[in-house]
Design a protein around this motif. Structure first.
Motif, PDB file in Angstrom:
ATOM      1  N   LEU A  51      -1.088 -13.943 -12.350  1.00 54.83           N
ATOM      2  CA  LEU A  51      -0.708 -12.751 -11.605  1.00 54.83           C
ATOM      3  C   LEU A  51      -1.760 -12.402 -10.556  1.00 54.83           C
ATOM      4  O   LEU A  51      -2.947 -12.679 -10.736  1.00 54.83           O
ATOM      5  CB  LEU A  51      -0.546 -11.551 -12.543  1.00 54.83           C
ATOM      6  N   SER A  52      -1.319 -11.796  -9.471  1.00 51.16           N
ATOM      7  CA  SER A  52      -2.231 -11.178  -8.521  1.00 51.16           C
ATOM      8  C   SER A  52      -1.857  -9.709  -8.399  1.00 51.16           C
ATOM      9  O   SER A  52      -0.672  -9.362  -8.429  1.00 51.16           O
ATOM     10  CB  SER A  52      -2.175 -11.863  -7.155  1.00 51.16           C
ATOM     11  N   LEU A  53      -2.871  -8.854  -8.274  1.00 54.11           N
ATOM     12  CA  LEU A  53      -2.671  -7.407  -8.162  1.00 54.11           C
ATOM     13  C   LEU A  53      -3.390  -6.916  -6.926  1.00 54.11           C
ATOM     14  O   LEU A  53      -4.599  -7.120  -6.779  1.00 54.11           O
ATOM     15  CB  LEU A  53      -3.233  -6.708  -9.406  1.00 54.11           C
ATOM     16  N   ARG A  54      -2.647  -6.291  -6.024  1.00 53.88           N
ATOM     17  CA  ARG A  54      -3.265  -5.764  -4.823  1.00 53.88           C
ATOM     18  C   ARG A  54      -2.743  -4.358  -4.562  1.00 53.88           C
ATOM     19  O   ARG A  54      -1.623  -3.996  -4.973  1.00 53.88           O
ATOM     20  CB  ARG A  54      -2.981  -6.644  -3.604  1.00 53.88           C
ATOM     21  N   VAL A  55      -3.560  -3.593  -3.858  1.00 56.94           N
ATOM     22  CA  VAL A  55      -3.126  -2.319  -3.299  1.00 56.94           C
ATOM     23  C   VAL A  55      -3.358  -2.422  -1.797  1.00 56.94           C
ATOM     24  O   VAL A  55      -4.481  -2.659  -1.348  1.00 56.94           O
ATOM     25  CB  VAL A  55      -3.886  -1.125  -3.894  1.00 56.94           C
ATOM     26  N   ARG A  56      -2.282  -2.235  -1.037  1.00 53.57           N
ATOM     27  CA  ARG A  56      -2.345  -2.437   0.416  1.00 53.57           C
ATOM     28  C   ARG A  56      -2.108  -1.109   1.127  1.00 53.57           C
ATOM     29  O   ARG A  56      -1.185  -0.358   0.777  1.00 53.57           O
ATOM     30  CB  ARG A  56      -1.300  -3.455   0.852  1.00 53.57           C
ATOM     31  N   VAL A  61       0.108   4.569   4.228  1.00 56.91           N
ATOM     32  CA  VAL A  61       0.894   4.430   3.007  1.00 56.91           C
ATOM     33  C   VAL A  61       0.251   3.375   2.118  1.00 56.91           C
ATOM     34  O   VAL A  61      -0.052   2.263   2.581  1.00 56.91           O
ATOM     35  CB  VAL A  61       2.356   4.050   3.326  1.00 56.91           C
ATOM     36  N   TRP A  62       0.064   3.703   0.828  1.00 55.24           N
ATOM     37  CA  TRP A  62      -0.539   2.781  -0.132  1.00 55.24           C
ATOM     38  C   TRP A  62       0.572   2.162  -0.980  1.00 55.24           C
ATOM     39  O   TRP A  62       1.378   2.879  -1.582  1.00 55.24           O
ATOM     40  CB  TRP A  62      -1.528   3.507  -1.036  1.00 55.24           C
ATOM     41  N   PRO A  87      -0.614   6.682  -5.020  1.00 54.05           N
ATOM     42  CA  PRO A  87      -1.216   7.788  -4.274  1.00 54.05           C
ATOM     43  C   PRO A  87      -2.380   7.396  -3.379  1.00 54.05           C
ATOM     44  O   PRO A  87      -2.599   8.005  -2.322  1.00 54.05           O
ATOM     45  CB  PRO A  87      -1.679   8.755  -5.376  1.00 54.05           C
ATOM     46  N   ASP A  88      -3.166   6.389  -3.802  1.00 54.23           N
ATOM     47  CA  ASP A  88      -4.351   6.026  -3.035  1.00 54.23           C
ATOM     48  C   ASP A  88      -4.661   4.558  -3.269  1.00 54.23           C
ATOM     49  O   ASP A  88      -3.788   3.794  -3.684  1.00 54.23           O
ATOM     50  CB  ASP A  88      -5.539   6.929  -3.421  1.00 54.23           C
ATOM     51  N   GLY A  89      -5.915   4.165  -3.018  1.00 56.33           N
ATOM     52  CA  GLY A  89      -6.286   2.756  -3.105  1.00 56.33           C
ATOM     53  C   GLY A  89      -6.522   2.231  -4.500  1.00 56.33           C
ATOM     54  O   GLY A  89      -6.919   1.079  -4.666  1.00 56.33           O
TER      55      GLY A  89
END
Length: 483
Positions: A51-56, A61-62, A87-89
């Motif tokens: 798996l890969s997990l990112r917050v963009r 907009v996050w 909500p955020d990063g």
């Protein structure tokens, strides 16, 4: 959860510029600046789980995205992904994602690993009845104190056929060189975090009991293309002998896959691909011969001559890999295995639908019989026959490595290790014989026959033949791990 059909292509900066300025993209793009932070545990539990997990962040907009990356795919991906606004990063990890169930208590250790910043330019193109989203990404991946540039082209099929997707890719290939992409942005970040390898060995291939022979063939070919492309990039970057060797191993594995699945790989297109793979393997072969020769030569003028010849041959390899012919071969291969005529032919319909395990049992038995028959009286047969046994032993070993995932019982695994170990010994002995025969030929071609400096204590040929005969007997006597 959605499923994407996406063709990822590697492009250099000049090619990206030329493609963007071409008429095929149809006007001004939509531009997005993206900053993506990738997360994992210190021991890479998410990566190990696939798996890969990112917050963009884009335009304030996050968005959190979890992707199940297929490390064995090349170019074309069909992968599940989970996406939500946050909500955020910081990531939000709850039961709506697969992460909690996969890594359990380690979810509390999830933290930032690297960051990727790109400018993404997007076009929506209508092409031969298909709607294709075109994205050109330019940017940088940063992991601690290290950084690397990114230049990628992605074609995502919105509606229409995969054939149209590849046809459009070929049109872009005429404008600037493109190659099937083999690394997600997450992989790029992980690699930047680790020490750069000299070469990459073949990875295990996930085959499951519910697969057909066609499913297995497709997975194996994609894995081999990925193996080649990883080492192609490393070879261009470092000219290391191990990268060249592994690139050639990848091509041998590809060619072996065509031989193993010959009942499926039918038609003019498959014949052409086989010939093109043979051509590319040949082009890399002379450089490998010079690497073997260098390892057998003492320091001195002769070694310097061979080193210069080696650099010239690596120049040729670099030119071949950069050629339109080589790039076209990889695009054709990726399309053919996923959407080629072999998937619809009446001639191979029954073979395609055979359960993968049953197909594997038959293929392994077939190649074992070839090795057993060809290796009889290995001491007395001629060099050509021994060379044929070596090639058949390689195909049998590659078949073992391809299919091992289908034989996951405890006894099957134990027998697999013993069987492959015996095959490796046979290959080593026959390989040493081949090297001993090749070195004088290469020296003669360089005009260095009889010159001083070659290893003064090479293995005695008769000893190598006897050792190969003993190794052959071990292979024949070792129990099979399949039915």
């Amino acid at each position: 959860m959605v499923s994407e059909v996406e063709l990822k292509l590697d492009v250099d900066a000049d090619a990206a510029n030329a493609i963007e300025q071409s008429p095929w993209l149809g006007g001004a793009p939509r531009s997005i600046n993206q900053r993506s932070t990738y997360f994992d545990t210190p021991d890479r539990a998410l990566k190990a789980a696939g798996l890969s997990l990112r917050v963009r962040e884009a335009d304030g907009v996050w968005t959190q995205t979890i992707k199940a990356d297929d490390d064995r795919a090349a170019g074309l991906f069909a992968r599940p992904e989970w996406e939500r606004e946050v909500p955020d990063g910081r990531p939000v990890l709850d039961d709506a994602t697969p992460i909690v169930g996969l890594i359990g208590d380690k979810v509390d250790q999830v933290a930032k690993q690297f960051e990727i910043q790109v400018e993404r330019r997007l076009w929506l193109v209508d092409w031969k009845g298909a709607s294709i989203e075109v994205a050109i990404d330019r940017g940088e991946v940063v992991a601690g104190e290290r950084s690397a540039r990114i230049s990628e082209l992605e074609l995502e099929l919105q509606t229409g056929s995969r054939a149209a997707l590849f046809d459009f890719a070929r049109r872009l290939h005429e404008i600037g060189p493109v190659r099937p992409g083999i690394a997600s942005k997450a992989e790029r970040g992980y690699r930047l975090s680790d020490a750069a390898p000299n070469a990459v060995k073949a990875q295990s291939i996930t085959l499951t009991a519910d697969m057909t022979a066609a499913d297995a063939f497709r997975a194996i070919v994609k894995a081999c293309v990925r193996h080649f492309r990883l080492n192609e990039d490393l070879l261009k970057a470092n000219r290391h002998a191990d990268a060249l060797h592994q690139a050639r191993v990848a091509l041998r594995r590809l060619r072996s896959a065509f031989a193993i699945f010959k009942a499926l790989a039918v038609g003019d297109q498959s014949d052409r691909l086989r010939e093109e793979l043979r051509w590319l393997a040949y082009e890399l072969g002379e450089a490998r011969n010079l690497d073997v020769l260098l390892a057998a030569i003492d320091a001195g003028p002769m070694r310097d001559d061979v080193a210069r010849a080696r650099e010239a041959q690596y120049d040729r390899v670099e030119a071949v890999l950069a050629s339109a012919r080589a790039r076209r071969l990889l695009l054709d291969l990726v399309q053919w295995i996923d959407d080629g005529a072999w998937l619809d032919r009446k001639k191979n319909r029954e073979a395609r639908s055979i359960p993968a395990r049953l197909f594997a049992e038959r293929a392994l038995a077939r190649f074992r019989r070839k090795v057993k028959k060809g290796g009889r009286d290995l001491v007395r047969v001629d060099d050509e026959t021994r060379h044929d046994v070596r090639k058949d032993a390689k195909k049998l070993r590659y078949a073992c490595e391809f299919f091992v995932g289908l034989f996951d019982g405890e006894r099957e695994r134990r027998r697999y290790k013993k069987f492959v170990a015996a095959l490796e010994t046979l290959q080593d002995q026959l390989g040493a014989l081949n090297d001993a025969a090749t070195i004088p030929v290469v020296l003669d071609r360089l005009g260095l026959s009889g010159a001083a400096g070659v290893d003064k204590n090479p293995p005695i040929r008769s000893d190598l033949i006897l050792a190969a005969a003993d190794a052959y007997e071990d292979v024949v006597d070792t129990k099979r791990f399949w039915a």
